[in-house]
Design a protein around this motif. Structure first.
Motif, PDB file in Angstrom:
ATOM      1  N   VAL A 339       0.896  -1.167   0.000  1.00 43.75           N
ATOM      2  CA  VAL A 339       0.000   0.000   0.000  1.00 43.75           C
ATOM      3  C   VAL A 339       0.926   1.206   0.000  1.00 43.75           C
ATOM      4  O   VAL A 339       1.771   1.343   0.887  1.00 43.75           O
ATOM      5  CB  VAL A 339      -0.912   0.002   1.251  1.00 43.75           C
ATOM      6  N   LEU A 341       1.316   5.175   0.119  1.00 42.37           N
ATOM      7  CA  LEU A 341       0.631   6.426   0.432  1.00 42.37           C
ATOM      8  C   LEU A 341       1.662   7.545   0.410  1.00 42.37           C
ATOM      9  O   LEU A 341       2.658   7.499   1.121  1.00 42.37           O
ATOM     10  CB  LEU A 341      -0.072   6.320   1.780  1.00 42.37           C
ATOM     11  N   ARG A 393      -6.635  -3.432   3.443  1.00 40.62           N
ATOM     12  CA  ARG A 393      -6.063  -2.296   2.689  1.00 40.62           C
ATOM     13  C   ARG A 393      -6.812  -0.999   2.973  1.00 40.62           C
ATOM     14  O   ARG A 393      -6.222   0.051   3.206  1.00 40.62           O
ATOM     15  CB  ARG A 393      -6.111  -2.564   1.173  1.00 40.62           C
ATOM     16  N   GLU A 394      -8.135  -1.101   2.948  1.00 36.24           N
ATOM     17  CA  GLU A 394      -8.934   0.114   3.106  1.00 36.24           C
ATOM     18  C   GLU A 394      -8.780   0.702   4.517  1.00 36.24           C
ATOM     19  O   GLU A 394      -8.597   1.904   4.685  1.00 36.24           O
ATOM     20  CB  GLU A 394     -10.397  -0.217   2.817  1.00 36.24           C
ATOM     21  N   THR A 397      -5.293   2.204   5.001  1.00 38.27           N
ATOM     22  CA  THR A 397      -5.194   3.469   4.258  1.00 38.27           C
ATOM     23  C   THR A 397      -5.918   4.570   5.031  1.00 38.27           C
ATOM     24  O   THR A 397      -5.405   5.681   5.212  1.00 38.27           O
ATOM     25  CB  THR A 397      -5.832   3.311   2.849  1.00 38.27           C
ATOM     26  N   ASP A 398      -7.109   4.247   5.487  1.00 35.88           N
ATOM     27  CA  ASP A 398      -7.909   5.213   6.236  1.00 35.88           C
ATOM     28  C   ASP A 398      -7.146   5.690   7.481  1.00 35.88           C
ATOM     29  O   ASP A 398      -7.103   6.882   7.779  1.00 35.88           O
ATOM     30  CB  ASP A 398      -9.230   4.543   6.634  1.00 35.88           C
ATOM     31  N   LEU A 401      -4.245   8.055   6.328  1.00 38.52           N
ATOM     32  CA  LEU A 401      -4.686   9.335   5.764  1.00 38.52           C
ATOM     33  C   LEU A 401      -5.353  10.224   6.826  1.00 38.52           C
ATOM     34  O   LEU A 401      -5.220  11.450   6.788  1.00 38.52           O
ATOM     35  CB  LEU A 401      -5.611   9.098   4.560  1.00 38.52           C
ATOM     36  N   ALA A 420      -6.553   5.056  -5.950  1.00 40.56           N
ATOM     37  CA  ALA A 420      -6.135   4.698  -4.595  1.00 40.56           C
ATOM     38  C   ALA A 420      -6.690   5.639  -3.542  1.00 40.56           C
ATOM     39  O   ALA A 420      -7.040   5.218  -2.448  1.00 40.56           O
ATOM     40  CB  ALA A 420      -4.611   4.669  -4.522  1.00 40.56           C
ATOM     41  N   LYS A 421      -6.755   6.943  -3.858  1.00 36.58           N
ATOM     42  CA  LYS A 421      -7.162   7.882  -2.809  1.00 36.58           C
ATOM     43  C   LYS A 421      -8.504   8.529  -3.093  1.00 36.58           C
ATOM     44  O   LYS A 421      -8.959   9.367  -2.303  1.00 36.58           O
ATOM     45  CB  LYS A 421      -6.081   8.926  -2.609  1.00 36.58           C
ATOM     46  N   TRP A 424     -11.031   9.091  -0.405  1.00 39.55           N
ATOM     47  CA  TRP A 424     -10.648   9.971   0.720  1.00 39.55           C
ATOM     48  C   TRP A 424     -10.501  11.431   0.279  1.00 39.55           C
ATOM     49  O   TRP A 424      -9.922  12.237   1.001  1.00 39.55           O
ATOM     50  CB  TRP A 424      -9.341   9.479   1.354  1.00 39.55           C
TER      51      TRP A 424
END
Ligand code: 2HG
Ligand code: ZN
Length: 458
Positions: A339, A341, A393-394, A397-398, A401, A420-421, A424
């Protein structure tokens, strides 16, 4: 009776020639999967126009038939922004490879969108000039791609992002109209900044076919230092001292011990320094006076802030290798597609951000390994998460971010929003801002045919 699919494939073949409409799954595979291997789409066809006129005819045809398109350059993006996730047609700009001109008086380069960054650099360097942008994916990343994503890269600290290099653009709108703003002028204030708008639009407003880029005069000599430091604060203070001493910062990159150990394992490299510090700062500097003596003096006077250092005359590929090998080493060492970011925070926040990120992640996601590195003087860190299971993954990521938002940062510093983003986006922009972006998009591509599923879609 012809099926709609067959008819679009044959219509496209009439425009670009059958050899440039790829439909064989083995051949299209490289265009429907991203570099990380996570984003996997599908398409009926990859169309490869060889001129602006052909791009225009392809887009006009798709417009007439209501067919959606994902533009693609070198497919080096890391956010799934050029992958046909909903079966769109892929429009590859890879055949727009003409370097038209290097102008040594105005210091510009005019080239097709499919020219790679490395080819553009070579062309500029033959005239003692250089492109203002450099990145590890230089051999595949294209000029159209770096403009579309407003790429940053390792020279951004000195030259600014790709938008700043862009003087002119030629692009094709979704209905086939060609828009050209093309003047070798650094000062030109007539109306809206259309090149600036298309830069970073991630292929949602138009397909970029040609670009006019500013060139820079490279520093004749540089010095590279790899410095062992204990804290982000020490790294930033050192960067500050270098600049205040009159040195020009060509690059400033931060790495962690975890990241460097991973690179070393993957490439079988020895430890770069005698001291095993938690962080490593790689700086490249240039200057008028004896740059090496000045650099060494500053490192020495930094006292305990510098635990150890190696200094070499630029370009120092052996030192840079520890940094530039991060992306591929991470992909190779992770058991799942990493992942990725790509975030930024104000410099005042970055130390807090980093020191609290890893413990927070370990507590919530004990199986996930984090490797952070990046363009520290731009406040830009690449948070790479390894061994993340598909079903987390979600959430992971959350988590990251939201941590970025708490530190006043941006959820996309240089790679773009992409797929990917996209979920968000509201963490990075206000509702009014998103509304305005939607209006711009609706005005320029009313049928919503260009890269419809990224950025604010309707
Ligand atoms: C870099 O700075 C690129 O090398 C890639 O932006 C970063 O792999 C990454 O996360
Ligand atoms: Zn980067």
């Amino acid at each position: 009776m012809t099926s709609p699919t067959l008819s679009i494939v044959s219509e496209l073949a009439e425009i670009v020639g059958p050899a440039n409409v790829l439909t064989d799954l083995d051949v299209t595979a490289g265009y429907v999967t991203d570099w990380t291997g996570h984003w996997r789409g599908h398409t009926e066809a990859v169309v490869r126009p060889g001129s602006t006129a052909e791009v225009s005819a392809v887009l006009a045809t798709c417009h007439r038939l209501g067919i959606r398109i994902v533009p693609q350059g070198g497919n080096t993006g890391l956010v799934g922004g050029s992958i046909p996730m909903e079966g769109e047609i892929v429009l590859s700009t890879q055949r727009l490879t003409r370097i038209e001109r290097v102008d040594v008086v105005d210091r510009t380069l005019a080239a097709g969108a499919g020219v790679t960054v490395a080819q553009a650099q070579d062309a500029a360097r033959q005239h003692g000039l250089d492109l203002g942008i450099d990145l590890a994916s230089r051999d595949s990343a294209t000029l159209g791609g770096i403009v579309s994503t407003n790429a940053g890269g390792i020279r951004m600290i000195k030259n600014g992002n790709t938008r700043k290099q862009l003087l002119g653009i030629e692009a094709v709108l979704s209905d086939g109209r060609v828009v050209t703003r093309w003047k070798e002028l650094v000062k030109d204030n007539v109306g809206y900044d259309l090149p600036g708008l298309l830069a970073g639009a991630e292929g949602t407003l138009a397909v970029i076919t040609r670009v006019l880029l500013r060139l820079i005069v490279p520093a004749p000599r540089t010095q590279v230092a790899l410095v062992a430091v204990s804290t982000v604060g020490d790294a930033l203070r050192l960067v500050d001292r270098l600049e205040r001493a009159g040195l020009t910062l060509e690059a400033a990159e931060l790495m962690t011990r975890t990241g460097v150990d991973l690179v070393r394992r993957h490439h079988d490299l020895r430890a770069p320094l005698a001291v095993d510090s938690p962080l490593l700062l790689l700086v490249e500097v240039s200057g008028q006076r004896d740059t090496q003596a000045l650099l060494l003096d500053i490192l020495e006077k930094a006292g305990e802030a510098v635990l150890d250092a190696a200094v070499e005359e630029g370009p120092a590929p052996k030192l840079w290798r520890y940094r530039e090998s991060h992306t591929e080493s991470i992909s190779a060492e992770s058991s799942t597609p990493p992942v990725k970011l790509d975030i930024s925070t104000p410099l005042r926040e970055i130390e807090q951000f980093l020191t609290t990120l890893t413990p927070g992640l370990t507590e919530k996601f004990p199986n996930v390994r984090a490797v952070c590195f990046g363009h520290i003087a731009d406040g830009n860190l690449h948070v790479n998460l390894l061994d993340v299971q598909e079903n987390e993954r979600e959430r992971v990521t959350d988590f990251v971010l939201r941590h970025v938002t708490r530190h006043d940062g941006s959820i996309s510093a240089e790679h773009g929003v992409g797929r990917a983003k996209a979920p968000w986006l509201e963490l990075g922009r206000s509702p009014q801002d998103i509304d305005l972006m939607k209006s711009i998009r609706a005005a320029i591509d009313p049928a919503g045919l260009l890269n419809p599923h990224i950025l604010p879609s309707r």
